[in-house]
Write an enzyme that holds these catalytic residues in place. Structure first.
Site, short mmCIF file in Angstrom:
data_model
loop_
_atom_site.label_atom_id
_atom_site.label_comp_id
_atom_site.label_asym_id
_atom_site.label_seq_id
_atom_site.Cartn_x
_atom_site.Cartn_y
_atom_site.Cartn_z
N GLU A 145 0.83 -1.21 0.00
CA GLU A 145 0.00 0.00 0.00
C GLU A 145 0.87 1.26 0.00
OE1 GLU A 145 -3.08 2.23 3.12
OE2 GLU A 145 -1.78 0.58 3.77
N LYS A 176 -9.39 2.90 -2.61
CA LYS A 176 -9.87 2.47 -1.31
C LYS A 176 -11.26 3.05 -1.06
CE LYS A 176 -8.22 2.13 3.49
NZ LYS A 176 -7.12 2.48 4.40
N CYS A 231 -5.57 -2.08 2.37
CA CYS A 231 -5.42 -2.02 3.82
C CYS A 231 -6.71 -2.36 4.54
CB CYS A 231 -4.87 -0.64 4.22
SG CYS A 231 -4.35 -0.54 5.95
#
Length: 368
Positions: free
Chosen positions: A191, A265, A318
């Site tokens: 990430e 994300k 994540c």
């Protein structure tokens, strides 16, 4: 330091308080209705865990009770039947039966006969199912050879990435060349591992120093690179400078480093990547640069050429992989492999990276 400790204390009260709320709800029901504890408490706790996943500030399901079975493979397989909330129900029911047996020993109530029967039957059945699942030999139609690049960039260096850009890229260049030499189909960076921001208008990452492949005719792997995307906004009247939106993204590259797709994300970390109302002004005074990210939407999986054809790859970035609904949406859209890109250096030397990994074991079994 004081602000951080206060935040940690509030987080503990919020997450622990919701479990206490499940017990309070159980007591309210038991006072009105003559039901056994092993019926009411598991339902209350499963409901509260779902509430914790979905409601307050977008949800914070870290430490979900169902995750406790992720380290026991024979029990973990049950997640494929009823997901993490079913695991919560199972653990809570067995413990509620044990609690009623303690009350019976103390002479406070009768023996929970049906609770014991159900707990033993359910647990035995699920463990037999788990044992059969673990023995089942899976012969895949296709094989995807994946290289995970672990740069181990210490967070203090990562925070000063502009000064250390050449060091970071040089480390990943060597790892990428080693991966390519192994003949892999997909290379995965962590990430936000690419130093600096990437403008959303760019279509190729050569300009940002991503090392090119030593391409061979027979092997042209794809790469998933973790990067922060920057979208410049039009300058508004009265503003001194243009604003911008940031996205925490995974970029899929072909062998020529062309961006052929991306995953933004979708579920941001509260108080880290965004600041929920009504705390925005207060938090920005303490930590000026916090909360500038924008959520994306769940994208469709992207195709990767594997050894015997195409494999569809879906990526979570994540913390969003902690939420079962996001992985399920990717799989329902056709993903055959799930990738999670994480920078767990934030956690330092603690149990948190291991807890994080256990949650992804659950996502894997839940979605098959």
């Amino acid at each position: 330091l004081l602000a951080s400790l206060a935040g940690l204390a509030l987080l503990g009260v919020a997450t622990g308080g919701q479990v206490a709320l499940a017990w309070w709800m159980t007591q309210r029901v038991l006072r009105k209705y003559p039901l056994p504890l092993w019926v009411v408490f598991p339902m209350a706790l499963s409901g509260i865990e779902f509430f914790r996943n979905s409601v307050l500030y977008g949800g914070f399901p870290w430490g979900n009770l169902g995750n406790s079975l992720a380290s026991v493979p024979i029990c973990l397989q049950s997640a494929s039947l009823f997901g993490v909330y079913g695991m919560v129900f199972w653990v809570a029911m067995v413990n509620a039966v044990l609690a009623e047996m303690i009350w019976w020993k103390k002479g406070l109530q009768g023996f929970p006969k049906w609770g014991v029967v159900l707990a033993v039957t359910l647990s035995s059945g699920l463990m037999v199912f788990g044992a059969l699942q673990l023995q089942e030999e899976v012969i895949p139609e296709n094989k995807l050879k994946v290289a995970l690049l672990q740069g181990n960039i210490e967070q203090g260096i990562k925070n000063q990435q502009r000064q250390h850009k050449s060091l970071i890229l040089d480390k990943y260049r060597k790892l990428q060349e080693a991966a390519h030499a192994e003949g892999v189909d997909l290379i995965v960076w962590p990430e936000a591992s690419l130093p600096g921001g990437v403008g959303v208008q760019y279509t190729n990452l050569k300009i940002f120093g991503v090392p090119p492949f030593k391409a061979t005719p027979e092997k042209k792997p794809n790469t998933l690179v973790g990067a922060v995307l920057v979208e410049r906004l039009e300058k508004q009247p009265g503003e001194q400078r243009r604003g911008s939106r940031l996205y925490n993204s995974a970029l899929m590259l072909d062998d020529n480093l062309e961006i052929i797709g991306r995953f933004d994300k979708t579920h941001l970390v509260p108080f880290g990547e965004y600041v929920p109302w009504p705390f925005y002004k207060l938090v920005r005074k303490i930590v000026p640069n916090v909360g500038r990210f924008q959520p994306g939407t769940v994208q469709k999986p992207l195709p990767v050429q594997a050894q015997n054809g195409i494999v569809n790859v879906g990526a979570t970035v994540c913390y969003e992989g902690v939420f079962p609904e996001i992985s399920r949406e990717l799989v329902n859209a056709g993903a055959q492999v799930l990738v999670n890109m994480t920078n767990d250096a934030w956690y330092g030397y603690s149990s948190a990276p291991w807890q994080h990994l256990y949650m992804y074991k659950l996502r894997s079994v839940e979605t098959g």
